[in-house]
Scaffold this active site. Sequence first.
Site, mmCIF file in Angstrom:
data_model
loop_
_atom_site.group_PDB
_atom_site.id
_atom_site.type_symbol
_atom_site.label_atom_id
_atom_site.label_comp_id
_atom_site.label_asym_id
_atom_site.label_seq_id
_atom_site.Cartn_x
_atom_site.Cartn_y
_atom_site.Cartn_z
ATOM 1 N N ARG A 104 0.852 -1.176 0.000
ATOM 2 C CA ARG A 104 0.000 0.000 0.000
ATOM 3 C C ARG A 104 0.896 1.236 0.000
ATOM 4 N NH1 ARG A 104 -4.271 1.460 4.711
ATOM 5 N NH2 ARG A 104 -2.352 1.825 5.839
ATOM 6 N N THR A 108 -0.716 7.723 -0.818
ATOM 7 C CA THR A 108 -2.033 7.666 -1.488
ATOM 8 C C THR A 108 -2.940 6.592 -0.879
ATOM 9 O OG1 THR A 108 -1.324 5.996 -3.076
ATOM 10 C CG2 THR A 108 -0.947 8.303 -3.690
ATOM 11 N N ASP A 200 1.286 -1.888 12.329
ATOM 12 C CA ASP A 200 1.602 -2.426 11.000
ATOM 13 C C ASP A 200 1.885 -3.928 11.136
ATOM 14 O OD1 ASP A 200 3.191 -3.302 8.682
ATOM 15 O OD2 ASP A 200 3.017 -1.203 8.093
ATOM 16 N N ASP A 203 5.197 -5.331 9.538
ATOM 17 C CA ASP A 203 6.392 -4.957 10.299
ATOM 18 C C ASP A 203 6.468 -5.718 11.612
ATOM 19 O OD1 ASP A 203 7.333 -3.216 8.397
ATOM 20 O OD2 ASP A 203 6.472 -1.421 9.330
HETATM 21 O O1 LIG Z 1 -7.037 -2.292 3.347
HETATM 22 P P1 LIG Z 1 -5.836 -1.529 2.909
HETATM 23 O O2 LIG Z 1 -6.008 -0.035 3.136
HETATM 24 O O3 LIG Z 1 -5.405 -1.836 1.521
HETATM 25 O O4 LIG Z 1 -4.647 -1.902 3.920
HETATM 26 C C1 LIG Z 1 -4.377 -3.185 4.323
HETATM 27 C C2 LIG Z 1 -3.086 -3.679 3.735
HETATM 28 O O5 LIG Z 1 -1.978 -2.965 4.300
HETATM 29 C C3 LIG Z 1 -1.048 -3.888 4.864
HETATM 30 O O6 LIG Z 1 -0.081 -4.293 3.954
HETATM 31 P P2 LIG Z 1 1.196 -3.377 3.596
HETATM 32 O O7 LIG Z 1 0.907 -2.526 2.416
HETATM 33 O O8 LIG Z 1 1.676 -2.693 4.821
HETATM 34 O O9 LIG Z 1 2.242 -4.454 3.120
HETATM 35 P P3 LIG Z 1 3.059 -5.512 3.979
HETATM 36 O O10 LIG Z 1 2.093 -6.616 4.309
HETATM 37 O O11 LIG Z 1 4.152 -5.931 3.076
HETATM 38 O O12 LIG Z 1 3.555 -4.830 5.214
HETATM 39 C C4 LIG Z 1 -1.937 -5.057 5.246
HETATM 40 O O13 LIG Z 1 -1.240 -6.247 5.453
HETATM 41 C C5 LIG Z 1 -2.895 -5.123 4.105
HETATM 42 O O14 LIG Z 1 -2.419 -5.860 2.989
HETATM 43 O O1 LIG Z 2 -3.652 -0.635 10.713
HETATM 44 C C1 LIG Z 2 -3.154 -1.089 9.663
HETATM 45 C C2 LIG Z 2 -3.616 -0.709 8.381
HETATM 46 C C3 LIG Z 2 -3.041 -1.261 7.281
HETATM 47 N N1 LIG Z 2 -2.023 -2.148 7.428
HETATM 48 C C4 LIG Z 2 -1.571 -2.519 8.646
HETATM 49 O O2 LIG Z 2 -0.649 -3.334 8.752
HETATM 50 N N2 LIG Z 2 -2.138 -1.969 9.730
HETATM 51 MG MG LIG Z 3 2.850 -3.366 6.199
#
Ligand SMILES: O=P(O)(O)OC[C@H]1O[C@H](OP(=O)(O)OP(=O)(O)O)[C@H](O)[C@@H]1O
Ligand SMILES: O=c1cc[nH]c(=O)[nH]1
Ligand SMILES: [Mg+2]
Length: 209
Positions: A104, A108, A200, A203
């Site tokens: 994400r 944006t 997150d 992370d």
């Molecule tokens: O509903 P949304 O607004 O799309 O957000 C949720 C997304 O954000 C996070 O992923 P992230 O982009 O942080 O990637 P990661 O899993 O690699 O940390 C989470 O694991 C989801 O995939």
């Molecule tokens: O709270 C949140 C939202 C998006 N992605 C995450 O990992 N945590």
């Molecule tokens: Mg993430």
Amino acid sequence: MGKFEVLDHPLIQHKLTLIRDKKIGTKIFRETVNEISTLMAYEVSRDMPLEDVTVETPMATTVKKQLAGKKVAIIPILRAGLGMVDGILELIPAAKVGHIGMYRDETTLKPHEYFVKLPSDIDQRQLLVVDPMLATGGSAIMAIDALKKRGATNIKFVCLVAAPEGVKALQTKYPDVDIYTASLDEKLNEDGYIIPGLGDAGDRLFGTK
Ligand SMILES: O=P(O)(O)OC[C@H]1O[C@H](OP(=O)(O)OP(=O)(O)O)[C@H](O)[C@@H]1O
Ligand SMILES: O=c1cc[nH]c(=O)[nH]1
Ligand SMILES: [Mg+2]
């Protein structure tokens, strides 16, 4: 409209509360996400179809039930969805696993797809799309777009924490997809993070930050 279920089993609720605590480190976070995922898999698989099969016990021949059809594929949305896979495989060890890479954009909040590798027969399987967090819903929707484009019809979305905004967006775009979560939280903040949430998830699972 598909199902929307908050899985409120006491063990799921207890374990989710544990990992919301910011003091919990990577090891316990990872282990507990897996444990919650196992418990959720039990609930999510309740309506899996059965068929009759003839079995010979040492005592008699009888007709009993077994799971019908091609069964399940687990589709984690990378990275954080990976944290749920092993826990589900504990209960459904023969499931295939397909991967959809998505991140994400932090400003944006729009998702970007960077990887797709799926079993060839996703059109015949019950798909469990897994990601701990359903925030705006953008990532879940884009992942389901990718699956539907390739013929998937039978999809459940499984997360640990959902925001009302994400549930609404996903239900509006894909009313046929059942949504299961361990918690429906309050809201998103201005940065698109779930409040109270757990931070997150990627992370915290992988120790990046
Ligand atoms: O509903 P949304 O607004 O799309 O957000 C949720 C997304 O954000 C996070 O992923 P992230 O982009 O942080 O990637 P990661 O899993 O690699 O940390 C989470 O694991 C989801 O995939
Ligand atoms: O709270 C949140 C939202 C998006 N992605 C995450 O990992 N945590
Ligand atoms: Mg993430």
